[in-house]
Design an enzyme around this catalytic site. Structure first.
Site, short mmCIF file in Angstrom:
data_model
loop_
_atom_site.label_atom_id
_atom_site.label_comp_id
_atom_site.label_asym_id
_atom_site.label_seq_id
_atom_site.Cartn_x
_atom_site.Cartn_y
_atom_site.Cartn_z
N LYS A 14 -20.38 13.76 -40.06
CA LYS A 14 -19.31 13.33 -39.13
C LYS A 14 -17.93 13.66 -39.70
O LYS A 14 -17.07 14.21 -39.03
CB LYS A 14 -19.40 11.81 -38.85
CG LYS A 14 -20.74 11.34 -38.36
CD LYS A 14 -20.79 9.84 -38.16
CE LYS A 14 -20.59 8.99 -39.40
NZ LYS A 14 -21.67 9.09 -40.40
N ARG A 89 -19.80 1.02 -35.09
CA ARG A 89 -21.06 0.96 -35.84
C ARG A 89 -22.00 -0.08 -35.21
O ARG A 89 -23.15 -0.17 -35.61
CB ARG A 89 -20.82 0.50 -37.28
CG ARG A 89 -20.12 1.49 -38.16
CD ARG A 89 -21.10 2.52 -38.64
NE ARG A 89 -21.17 2.73 -40.06
CZ ARG A 89 -20.30 3.39 -40.80
NH1 ARG A 89 -19.21 3.85 -40.28
NH2 ARG A 89 -20.51 3.60 -42.08
N ARG A 125 -23.03 14.71 -52.70
CA ARG A 125 -21.65 14.83 -52.21
C ARG A 125 -20.65 14.57 -53.33
O ARG A 125 -20.82 13.69 -54.16
CB ARG A 125 -21.41 13.81 -51.08
CG ARG A 125 -19.93 13.77 -50.67
CD ARG A 125 -19.70 13.05 -49.38
NE ARG A 125 -20.22 11.69 -49.37
CZ ARG A 125 -20.23 10.92 -48.28
NH1 ARG A 125 -19.78 11.38 -47.14
NH2 ARG A 125 -20.72 9.70 -48.36
N ARG A 158 -18.52 9.16 -54.73
CA ARG A 158 -18.23 7.83 -54.15
C ARG A 158 -19.17 6.79 -54.74
O ARG A 158 -20.33 7.07 -55.00
CB ARG A 158 -18.44 7.89 -52.62
CG ARG A 158 -17.17 8.16 -51.87
CD ARG A 158 -17.38 8.43 -50.40
NE ARG A 158 -18.19 7.47 -49.68
CZ ARG A 158 -18.39 7.52 -48.36
NH1 ARG A 158 -17.83 8.46 -47.64
NH2 ARG A 158 -19.15 6.61 -47.76
N ARG A 169 -27.73 1.84 -47.08
CA ARG A 169 -26.87 2.28 -45.95
C ARG A 169 -27.73 2.86 -44.83
O ARG A 169 -27.44 2.64 -43.65
CB ARG A 169 -25.85 3.33 -46.44
CG ARG A 169 -24.74 2.71 -47.28
CD ARG A 169 -24.00 3.74 -48.10
NE ARG A 169 -23.31 4.73 -47.33
CZ ARG A 169 -22.95 5.95 -47.78
NH1 ARG A 169 -23.26 6.30 -49.03
NH2 ARG A 169 -22.31 6.77 -47.03
P1 AP5 Z 1 -20.03 14.03 -44.55
O1 AP5 Z 1 -19.35 14.88 -43.54
O2 AP5 Z 1 -19.19 13.41 -45.62
O3 AP5 Z 1 -20.95 12.94 -43.82
P2 AP5 Z 1 -20.56 11.63 -43.01
O4 AP5 Z 1 -21.45 11.58 -41.79
O5 AP5 Z 1 -19.09 11.57 -42.78
O6 AP5 Z 1 -21.09 10.56 -44.03
P3 AP5 Z 1 -20.40 9.25 -44.67
O7 AP5 Z 1 -21.25 8.87 -45.84
O8 AP5 Z 1 -18.96 9.44 -44.95
O9 AP5 Z 1 -20.62 8.27 -43.54
P4 AP5 Z 1 -20.76 6.77 -43.64
O10 AP5 Z 1 -20.85 6.53 -42.19
O11 AP5 Z 1 -21.83 6.16 -44.42
O12 AP5 Z 1 -19.52 6.33 -44.52
P5 AP5 Z 1 -18.13 5.73 -44.14
O13 AP5 Z 1 -17.16 6.30 -45.08
O14 AP5 Z 1 -17.89 5.85 -42.65
O15 AP5 Z 1 -21.18 14.92 -45.22
C1 AP5 Z 1 -22.01 14.39 -46.25
C2 AP5 Z 1 -22.34 15.51 -47.29
O16 AP5 Z 1 -23.07 16.55 -46.63
C3 AP5 Z 1 -21.09 16.18 -47.88
O17 AP5 Z 1 -21.38 16.51 -49.21
C4 AP5 Z 1 -20.92 17.46 -47.05
O18 AP5 Z 1 -20.29 18.47 -47.79
C5 AP5 Z 1 -22.36 17.81 -46.72
N1 AP5 Z 1 -22.53 18.43 -45.39
C6 AP5 Z 1 -21.87 18.08 -44.24
N2 AP5 Z 1 -22.30 18.85 -43.21
C7 AP5 Z 1 -23.25 19.68 -43.74
C8 AP5 Z 1 -24.07 20.71 -43.17
N3 AP5 Z 1 -24.02 21.02 -41.86
N4 AP5 Z 1 -24.94 21.35 -43.99
C9 AP5 Z 1 -25.01 21.04 -45.32
N5 AP5 Z 1 -24.26 20.08 -45.92
C10 AP5 Z 1 -23.38 19.41 -45.13
O19 AP5 Z 1 -18.37 4.19 -44.42
C11 AP5 Z 1 -18.50 3.68 -45.71
C12 AP5 Z 1 -18.67 2.16 -45.66
O20 AP5 Z 1 -17.50 1.56 -45.03
C13 AP5 Z 1 -19.83 1.65 -44.82
O21 AP5 Z 1 -21.03 1.63 -45.55
C14 AP5 Z 1 -19.36 0.25 -44.44
O22 AP5 Z 1 -19.51 -0.64 -45.52
C15 AP5 Z 1 -17.86 0.45 -44.21
N6 AP5 Z 1 -17.54 0.76 -42.82
C16 AP5 Z 1 -16.93 1.89 -42.36
N7 AP5 Z 1 -16.77 1.84 -41.03
C17 AP5 Z 1 -17.28 0.65 -40.62
C18 AP5 Z 1 -17.43 0.03 -39.35
N8 AP5 Z 1 -17.02 0.61 -38.23
N9 AP5 Z 1 -18.02 -1.21 -39.30
C19 AP5 Z 1 -18.44 -1.82 -40.42
N10 AP5 Z 1 -18.34 -1.27 -41.68
C20 AP5 Z 1 -17.76 -0.04 -41.77
#
Ligand code: AP5
Length: 212
Positions: A14, A89, A125, A158, A169
């Site tokens: 994403k 979420r 990552r 991270r 997660r």
């Molecule tokens: P990346 O693009 O970073 O993936 P992502 O879907 O953004 O994954 P995140 O881990 O950032 O999502 P998340 O939802 O767990 O974390 P968030 O920060 O929102 O890609 C991942 C890896 O794959 C990278 O290395 C990239 O280079 C590689 N890649 C990407 N595309 C690729 C492809 N096509 N082919 C090969 N490799 C590829 O949330 C963190 C924490 O915050 C949560 O756990 C929670 O505690 C809190 N939080 C955040 N938002 C909320 C909410 N709305 N409600 C409650 N808690 C929340």
């Protein structure tokens, strides 16, 4: 305001896709994860509330998240094209957006990736603490080892990308995801996307979907 939400598991890509849309196509990219990490770094009250939930791989309470996203959306002009990455979420978070005319969701893109691929993407990552660019040790390596291509800062892993927290997660994601998919499907706003493809191919498909 035109709001597109990106739904999908941790590691489904994403953030990678939203960042490209923001860099090249004029979208405003709001990542709730990035907002929380910045609040923790700057020792802001919302960061202090969120830290323990994030470190354990759990969701931060809805009330905290809804307030955070409402504050981020409020100052944006009506003409903005916004990508919400990581919000909603939960169904109450989705309902909170749709309750106000200004923040109603136009479409929800659902990133679908098999679980073993998610685990390998997350544990490999590396991110830039300075400009936020994301890399992968194998799939998207930086040109120079452990160094950001864009700004030259040292890359980090991270806290929540260790395998134990990644598993938690993914469990949390599975417990919430079907409800959200049903919510947007019932509102005729759901677009399913095969996100287990090369980054540029996925980007092209998203741009096509957003223009339809
Ligand atoms: P990346 O693009 O970073 O993936 P992502 O879907 O953004 O994954 P995140 O881990 O950032 O999502 P998340 O939802 O767990 O974390 P968030 O920060 O929102 O890609 C991942 C890896 O794959 C990278 O290395 C990239 O280079 C590689 N890649 C990407 N595309 C690729 C492809 N096509 N082919 C090969 N490799 C590829 O949330 C963190 C924490 O915050 C949560 O756990 C929670 O505690 C809190 N939080 C955040 N938002 C909320 C909410 N709305 N409600 C409650 N808690 C929340």
């Amino acid at each position: 305001m035109k709001i597109t939400v990106f739904l999908g598991a941790p590691g489904s890509g994403k953030g990678t896709q939203a960042k490209q849309l923001s860099d090249n196509n004029g979208f405003v990219h709001l990542s709730t994860g990035d907002m929380l990490r910045s609040a923790i770094k700057n020792q802001m009250p919302v960061g202090l509330k969120a830290k323990s939930f994030m470190d354990q791989g759990n969701l931060v309470p809805d009330s905290v998240m809804i307030e955070l996203i409402e504050e981020a959306l409020a100052p944006l002009p009506e003409t903005s094209k916004v990508i919400l990455d990581g919000f909603p979420r939960t169904v109450p978070q989705a309902e909170a957006l749709d309750k106000k005319a200004k923040t109603q969701v136009s479409q929800a893109i659902n990133f679908e990736v098999p679980e073993p691929v998610l685990v390998s993407r997350l544990t490999g990552r590396r991110t830039c603490p300075s400009c936020g660019e994301s890399y992968h040790l194998v799939y998207i390596p930086p040109a120079k080892k452990d160094t950001c291509n864009k700004c030259g800062a040292g890359l980090i892993q991270r806290n929540d990308d260790c395998e134990e927290v990644v598993r938690r997660r993914l469990e949390v994601f599975k417990s919430q995801n079907q409800g959200l998919v049903d919510y947007f499907s019932n509102h005729k706003k759901l677009i399913n996307l095969n996100a287990n493809q090369p980054v540029n191919e996925i980007q092209n498909q998203i741009i096509k979907a957003l223009n339809q």
